[in-house]
Scaffold this motif. Sequence first.
Motif, short mmCIF file in Angstrom:
data_model
loop_
_atom_site.label_atom_id
_atom_site.label_comp_id
_atom_site.label_asym_id
_atom_site.label_seq_id
_atom_site.Cartn_x
_atom_site.Cartn_y
_atom_site.Cartn_z
N UNK A 127 0.83 -1.20 -0.09
CA UNK A 127 -0.23 0.02 0.05
C UNK A 127 0.74 1.36 -0.08
N UNK A 128 0.56 1.88 -1.01
CA UNK A 128 1.19 3.47 -0.91
C UNK A 128 0.57 4.53 -0.28
N UNK A 129 1.04 5.05 0.77
CA UNK A 129 0.34 6.09 1.49
C UNK A 129 0.88 7.32 0.74
N UNK A 130 0.03 8.42 0.35
CA UNK A 130 0.42 9.61 -0.30
C UNK A 130 0.13 10.99 0.51
N UNK A 131 0.77 11.75 0.55
CA UNK A 131 0.61 13.11 1.22
C UNK A 131 0.64 14.23 0.05
N UNK A 132 -0.61 14.85 -0.09
CA UNK A 132 -0.43 15.89 -0.95
C UNK A 132 -0.24 17.07 -0.45
N UNK A 133 0.87 17.98 -0.89
CA UNK A 133 1.13 19.08 -0.05
C UNK A 133 1.34 20.27 -1.18
N UNK A 134 2.02 21.43 -0.68
CA UNK A 134 1.88 22.56 -1.59
C UNK A 134 3.34 22.96 -1.91
N UNK A 135 3.55 23.33 -3.11
CA UNK A 135 4.93 23.83 -3.65
C UNK A 135 4.61 24.85 -4.54
N UNK A 136 5.90 25.86 -4.76
CA UNK A 136 5.99 26.52 -5.93
C UNK A 136 6.42 26.04 -7.40
N UNK A 137 7.21 26.74 -7.91
CA UNK A 137 7.87 26.04 -9.43
C UNK A 137 8.69 24.96 -8.97
N UNK A 138 9.19 24.84 -7.70
CA UNK A 138 10.28 23.79 -7.37
C UNK A 138 9.65 23.00 -6.42
N UNK A 139 9.36 21.72 -6.78
CA UNK A 139 8.47 20.68 -6.25
C UNK A 139 9.40 20.03 -5.02
N UNK A 140 10.79 20.31 -4.93
CA UNK A 140 11.48 19.96 -3.86
C UNK A 140 11.51 20.88 -2.74
N UNK A 141 10.63 21.95 -2.82
CA UNK A 141 10.62 22.89 -1.73
C UNK A 141 9.03 23.22 -0.92
N UNK A 142 8.28 22.03 -0.59
CA UNK A 142 7.07 22.17 -0.11
C UNK A 142 7.01 23.26 1.10
N UNK A 143 6.26 24.02 1.21
CA UNK A 143 6.23 25.04 2.01
C UNK A 143 5.22 25.50 3.15
N UNK A 144 3.99 24.61 2.93
CA UNK A 144 2.67 24.81 3.72
C UNK A 144 2.95 24.58 4.94
N UNK B 50 -7.39 14.08 -6.65
CA UNK B 50 -8.33 13.36 -6.01
C UNK B 50 -9.73 13.67 -6.48
N UNK B 51 -9.79 14.13 -7.68
CA UNK B 51 -11.04 14.60 -8.22
C UNK B 51 -11.89 15.58 -7.52
N UNK B 52 -11.05 16.59 -7.12
CA UNK B 52 -11.62 17.84 -6.32
C UNK B 52 -11.81 17.57 -4.96
N UNK B 53 -11.43 16.34 -4.27
CA UNK B 53 -11.60 16.14 -2.96
C UNK B 53 -11.58 17.33 -1.82
N UNK B 54 -10.72 18.12 -1.98
CA UNK B 54 -10.55 19.29 -0.99
C UNK B 54 -10.12 20.52 -1.94
N UNK B 55 -10.52 21.79 -1.26
CA UNK B 55 -9.88 22.99 -1.98
C UNK B 55 -8.52 23.29 -1.53
N UNK B 56 -8.12 22.68 -0.44
CA UNK B 56 -6.75 22.69 0.20
C UNK B 56 -6.27 21.69 0.59
N UNK B 57 -4.81 21.65 0.77
CA UNK B 57 -3.89 21.02 1.18
C UNK B 57 -3.49 21.18 2.97
N UNK B 58 -3.13 20.16 3.40
CA UNK B 58 -2.74 18.77 3.07
C UNK B 58 -3.99 17.80 2.92
N UNK B 59 -3.78 16.75 2.12
CA UNK B 59 -4.70 15.70 1.70
C UNK B 59 -4.00 14.39 1.75
N UNK B 60 -4.40 13.46 2.86
CA UNK B 60 -3.79 12.21 2.95
C UNK B 60 -4.61 11.26 2.28
N UNK B 61 -3.99 10.39 1.42
CA UNK B 61 -4.61 9.08 1.00
C UNK B 61 -3.78 7.93 1.87
#
Length: 229
Positions: free
Chosen positions: A1-18, A49-60
């Motif tokens: 099972x792959x657990x996924x955390x959806x987070x927030x970034x700018x143009x650089x995906x390696x720098x999540x900042x939320x 996730x098909x519009x599950x939330x207007x904001x992050x984080x989202x955890x699957x």
Amino acid sequence: MTRVLYSLCGRDESRPFSPHCWKISMALAHKGLDYVERPYPFTAIPTIEEGFSKTVPILRDGDRLVRDSFEIALYLDEAYQNLPTLFGGEGGKSLSRFVESFSQMIIHMPVTRMAILHIHDMLDEPDQAYFRRSRLERLGKPIEEVAAESEAERLAFASKLEPVRRTLHFQPYLGGDTPLFADYILFGALQWMRVTAGPPPLAQDDSVMQWFERCLDLHGGLGRRVTAA
């Protein structure tokens, strides 16, 4: 099972900042749970996730989707009761609610003023337009006017953390001898600043700064995987 955390970034995906996503990165590490982080820019969040939330984080987590950082933390403690607790009981949940209120009411606006132009510059053009528009609606003024108050906020920032400083006089973490989700809430706010605008304006011998450095070292130095701006 792959657990996924959806987070927030700018143009650089390696720098999540939320700040809210950093809470959950730390919470998952606290639990010892493996996960894949997938950062998205502001304007792409509605596609997750098909519009599950207007904001992050989202955890699957398998078939389960959870939104909102506090709700995710509650879910993790309930679903994985055999792993280290994020709250240490009902009292820890109440403590975390208080710290969340303190962080959002006292700390987030000063960080916003100090970081807002830096965040704008981290974004691609479509997100810059969204960011300008949404912050004007939320704050009632252009981001340049918000940022004009940043120097005053830097000078006053340390004093806003005095309740935390007093608490750390008695214990190394807000959670006591070891960190709890309450620590990750405030950590998220200071990490938000560190990643976008540079380290918080606190003296190195300040007990809050020392606590922040300890938090950066937690979980194999997870917080340090993204360098300071």
